[in-house]
Structure formats: C-alpha cells, structure tokens
Design a protein around this motif. Structure first.
Motif, PDB file in Angstrom:
ATOM      1  N   TRP A 122       0.821  -1.221   0.000  1.00 13.05           N
ATOM      2  CA  TRP A 122       0.000   0.000   0.000  1.00 13.05           C
ATOM      3  C   TRP A 122       0.850   1.265   0.000  1.00 13.05           C
ATOM      4  O   TRP A 122       0.501   2.243  -0.657  1.00 13.05           O
ATOM      5  CB  TRP A 122      -0.960   0.007   1.198  1.00 13.05           C
ATOM      6  CG  TRP A 122      -0.282   0.257   2.532  1.00 13.05           C
ATOM      7  CD1 TRP A 122       0.257  -0.679   3.366  1.00 13.05           C
ATOM      8  CD2 TRP A 122      -0.068   1.531   3.147  1.00 13.05           C
ATOM      9  NE1 TRP A 122       0.795  -0.078   4.470  1.00 13.05           N
ATOM     10  CE2 TRP A 122       0.620   1.291   4.369  1.00 13.05           C
ATOM     11  CE3 TRP A 122      -0.372   2.846   2.804  1.00 13.05           C
ATOM     12  CZ2 TRP A 122       0.991   2.309   5.239  1.00 13.05           C
ATOM     13  CZ3 TRP A 122       0.002   3.869   3.666  1.00 13.05           C
ATOM     14  CH2 TRP A 122       0.677   3.607   4.872  1.00 13.05           C
ATOM     15  N   ASP A 123       2.002   1.225   0.710  1.00 14.33           N
ATOM     16  CA  ASP A 123       2.816   2.431   0.823  1.00 14.33           C
ATOM     17  C   ASP A 123       3.759   2.626  -0.350  1.00 14.33           C
ATOM     18  O   ASP A 123       4.431   3.659  -0.437  1.00 14.33           O
ATOM     19  CB  ASP A 123       3.603   2.433   2.140  1.00 14.33           C
ATOM     20  CG  ASP A 123       4.460   1.191   2.324  1.00 14.33           C
ATOM     21  OD1 ASP A 123       4.236   0.191   1.617  1.00 14.33           O
ATOM     22  OD2 ASP A 123       5.358   1.222   3.185  1.00 14.33           O
ATOM     23  N   ALA A 128      -2.954   6.681   0.762  1.00 15.28           N
ATOM     24  CA  ALA A 128      -2.909   7.594   1.902  1.00 15.28           C
ATOM     25  C   ALA A 128      -2.932   6.846   3.228  1.00 15.28           C
ATOM     26  O   ALA A 128      -2.482   7.387   4.245  1.00 15.28           O
ATOM     27  CB  ALA A 128      -4.086   8.572   1.829  1.00 15.28           C
ATOM     28  N   TYR A 129      -3.427   5.607   3.236  1.00 13.81           N
ATOM     29  CA  TYR A 129      -3.492   4.813   4.462  1.00 13.81           C
ATOM     30  C   TYR A 129      -3.568   3.344   4.057  1.00 13.81           C
ATOM     31  O   TYR A 129      -3.870   3.008   2.902  1.00 13.81           O
ATOM     32  CB  TYR A 129      -4.707   5.215   5.324  1.00 13.81           C
ATOM     33  CG  TYR A 129      -5.982   5.423   4.550  1.00 13.81           C
ATOM     34  CD1 TYR A 129      -6.816   4.358   4.208  1.00 13.81           C
ATOM     35  CD2 TYR A 129      -6.360   6.714   4.154  1.00 13.81           C
ATOM     36  CE1 TYR A 129      -7.979   4.566   3.493  1.00 13.81           C
ATOM     37  CE2 TYR A 129      -7.530   6.929   3.443  1.00 13.81           C
ATOM     38  CZ  TYR A 129      -8.330   5.849   3.119  1.00 13.81           C
ATOM     39  OH  TYR A 129      -9.485   6.052   2.411  1.00 13.81           O
ATOM     40  N   PRO A 130      -3.277   2.415   4.984  1.00 15.42           N
ATOM     41  CA  PRO A 130      -3.206   0.985   4.639  1.00 15.42           C
ATOM     42  C   PRO A 130      -4.544   0.427   4.162  1.00 15.42           C
ATOM     43  O   PRO A 130      -5.576   0.622   4.802  1.00 15.42           O
ATOM     44  CB  PRO A 130      -2.776   0.326   5.959  1.00 15.42           C
ATOM     45  CG  PRO A 130      -2.132   1.415   6.748  1.00 15.42           C
ATOM     46  CD  PRO A 130      -2.873   2.663   6.382  1.00 15.42           C
ATOM     47  N   LEU A 131      -4.499  -0.237   3.006  1.00 12.79           N
ATOM     48  CA  LEU A 131      -5.641  -0.962   2.465  1.00 12.79           C
ATOM     49  C   LEU A 131      -5.120  -2.176   1.714  1.00 12.79           C
ATOM     50  O   LEU A 131      -3.955  -2.207   1.285  1.00 12.79           O
ATOM     51  CB  LEU A 131      -6.456  -0.081   1.501  1.00 12.79           C
ATOM     52  CG  LEU A 131      -7.307   1.051   2.094  1.00 12.79           C
ATOM     53  CD1 LEU A 131      -7.907   1.900   0.972  1.00 12.79           C
ATOM     54  CD2 LEU A 131      -8.408   0.511   2.996  1.00 12.79           C
ATOM     55  N   LEU A 180      -7.198   9.635  -1.684  1.00  8.51           N
ATOM     56  CA  LEU A 180      -6.650   8.309  -1.396  1.00  8.51           C
ATOM     57  C   LEU A 180      -5.295   8.113  -2.052  1.00  8.51           C
ATOM     58  O   LEU A 180      -4.466   7.328  -1.578  1.00  8.51           O
ATOM     59  CB  LEU A 180      -7.630   7.230  -1.889  1.00  8.51           C
ATOM     60  CG  LEU A 180      -7.195   5.761  -1.718  1.00  8.51           C
ATOM     61  CD1 LEU A 180      -6.937   5.427  -0.257  1.00  8.51           C
ATOM     62  CD2 LEU A 180      -8.256   4.836  -2.313  1.00  8.51           C
TER      63      LEU A 180
END
Length: 273
Positions: A122-123, A128-131, A180
């Motif tokens: 994800w990164d 923008a945040y963990p998914l 996102l």
C-alpha cells in the motif's frame, strides 16, 4: 536557439523526443513542456522525453507528462527510445530512469522491454493509508474494488464487463485526484476477454485519455494475474493496438510491442518559454 526534436509514438501514445546527449539544452521548465505538448499551438504530445548522458547506463531518460509534471517511467516511451537509439547502432539499450534501470532490445519488428518488478504494498503505490491493494474497499459511480499496482508509475485497475462503456473521460480525472492517492494515479478500466487476452482503456495521470499506456498494460496484466483471471502471459488490447505482457517466475515484467518515428523537425526555444 533552435532545438531539434523527433516525434515518435508507441501504439498512438505519442512523444516529443529531445536529445541532449551531445550538448546541454536550456532548462526544461513545466511551462515549456506544456507549450510544446499543446496540440493546437505546439508540437503536440502525450509525453515529452529528454535524453541525457548517464554514468550508469547507455543514456538517461527523463519523462514529462503533457501537464509539465515529471514521472518515473513510461513503457511505450522505453520502446520509442530504443528505436531512436537504434540509429546509433544499439540493438540493446539500458536506460536510467526515475524508476531505476530499464533495458530494451529489438525483438524482430518490435521491441521488448524489461519493466522490472511490480510493487503492490500500500505504501509503495502509494495510498494515503493501509488498504488491501488486491481489492480496495472503495468505489466511484459503479467502479468498485479495484486492484493497485506500481510499475514505476502508480496504477489503479478496475475490472468491468465492458471497458468501452465506462465514462472514463468523466471519472478518470476524479479518481486520479482522489485524496486516497497522494501522488495522483493512473486509472485503468479493463475487460478480461479470456485467459490470454484483456481489453483496456487508460486515463493517464497528467495526460488524460491516451491511445495506449505501456505501464498501464503491465499493471493491468499483473492485477489480472494476481486475481487469477489470466495466465502469466497475456495480450493487452488498447485503442491504439496490442502489447504482449509476461510476468516471469523471477518476478520481472516483460513488455513487447511496436514503436514508430513520425517525423523530425526543429523549433525556436524562445517561442515556448
């Protein structure tokens, strides 16, 4: 000063190529890129490619979208550069890019490019945040649960019954700029025809709708392979033509397809400042 250029394309994804390997050009500002890329008052292109000397490869390639933003990689551009430097007698070329070293070589009438190892964390997209990047729990007007892949450029891939029916010109810019995706994103809508073929349309970050996108084809193939929808070698049919994508046991992506030179010319640099 006058500067020479080569107009090229890969399946209709078109480029203005400036060669600074033999001598420095003036600084390339975003405004100059936008002016040169303008299809009414400039030369016109999806991306501008700047070739420079490299200490670690045969040459360095910098890639600018039509909006003036610089990006790390472009699959169709790598084939175009391989064709361009074939004039120098190079049948295999290594290119220093923002995404690392990329190698391309002649494959009959086409060019095969080693696009490296895709990233799916994800990164590394980045989000923008963990998914879960295999099936993001998000959606936009019926486009839902996409897969994300970074192949030097970040891509989000939606699998749909008919990619031609998606209003991509309307949804593409909205998804591209969604919070996102902090670095914006390329938007792909794909239809799996069978286990060996995918149809694809792409909204490119900073360029809009294009006739072909090499990194998009790679990202979409990897996304389909991760989901078990296709085999490890697949044809990806875009509006401009077809690319052949493979994801090897070593984790590296290969892309094969054509490139072409349209014409050569020159312009007065001062006209585009």
């Amino acid at each position: 000063m006058r500067a020479s250029f080569t107009k090229m394309h890969g399946l209709g994804n078109d480029f203005v190529v400036l060669d600074a390997r033999g001598g420095a050009l003036p600084p390339l500002h975003a405004g100059t890129v936008r002016a040169l890329a303008d299809r009414q008052t400039g030369i016109g292109c999806d991306q501008l490619l700047l070739l420079e000397p490299s200490q670690v490869a045969d040459l360095k390639v910098r890639i600018f979208n039509a909006d003036g933003s610089e990006v790390a990689a472009c699959g169709n551009a790598m084939r175009a550069v391989a064709l361009r430097v074939a004039d120098d007698g190079l049948q295999r070329v290594t290119m220093e890019t923002g995404a690392g070293l990329i190698a391309a070589e002649a494959d009959g009438a086409e060019f095969r490019v080693d696009m490296g190892v895709p990233r799916t964390e994800w990164d590394t997209i980045p989000l923008a945040y963990p998914l879960d990047t295999l099936a993001l729990p998000v959606g936009w007007d019926g486009l839902e649960k996409p897969t994300c892949v970074n192949v030097g450029n970040p891509h989000v891939v939606f699998f749909v019954p008919d990619c031609d029916a998606v209003p991509l010109a309307r949804l593409g810019p909205r998804i591209e700029a969604d919070p996102l995706f902090p670095e914006r994103i390329n938007v792909n809508v794909a239809t799996v025809v069978d286990r060996a073929r995918i149809r694809l349309r792409v909204w490119e970050r900073g360029a809009g709708l294009t006739r072909a996108c090499g990194t998009g084809a790679c990202a979409t193939a990897v996304a389909a392979m991760r989901r078990g929808l296709v085999e490890r070698e697949v044809e990806v049919a875009l509006p401009g033509g077809t690319l052949r994508i493979g994801w090897g046991a070593d984790g590296r992506i290969s892309m094969a397809g054509p490139a072409a030179e349209s014409y050569r010319g020159s312009f007065d640099w001062g006209d585009y400042l």
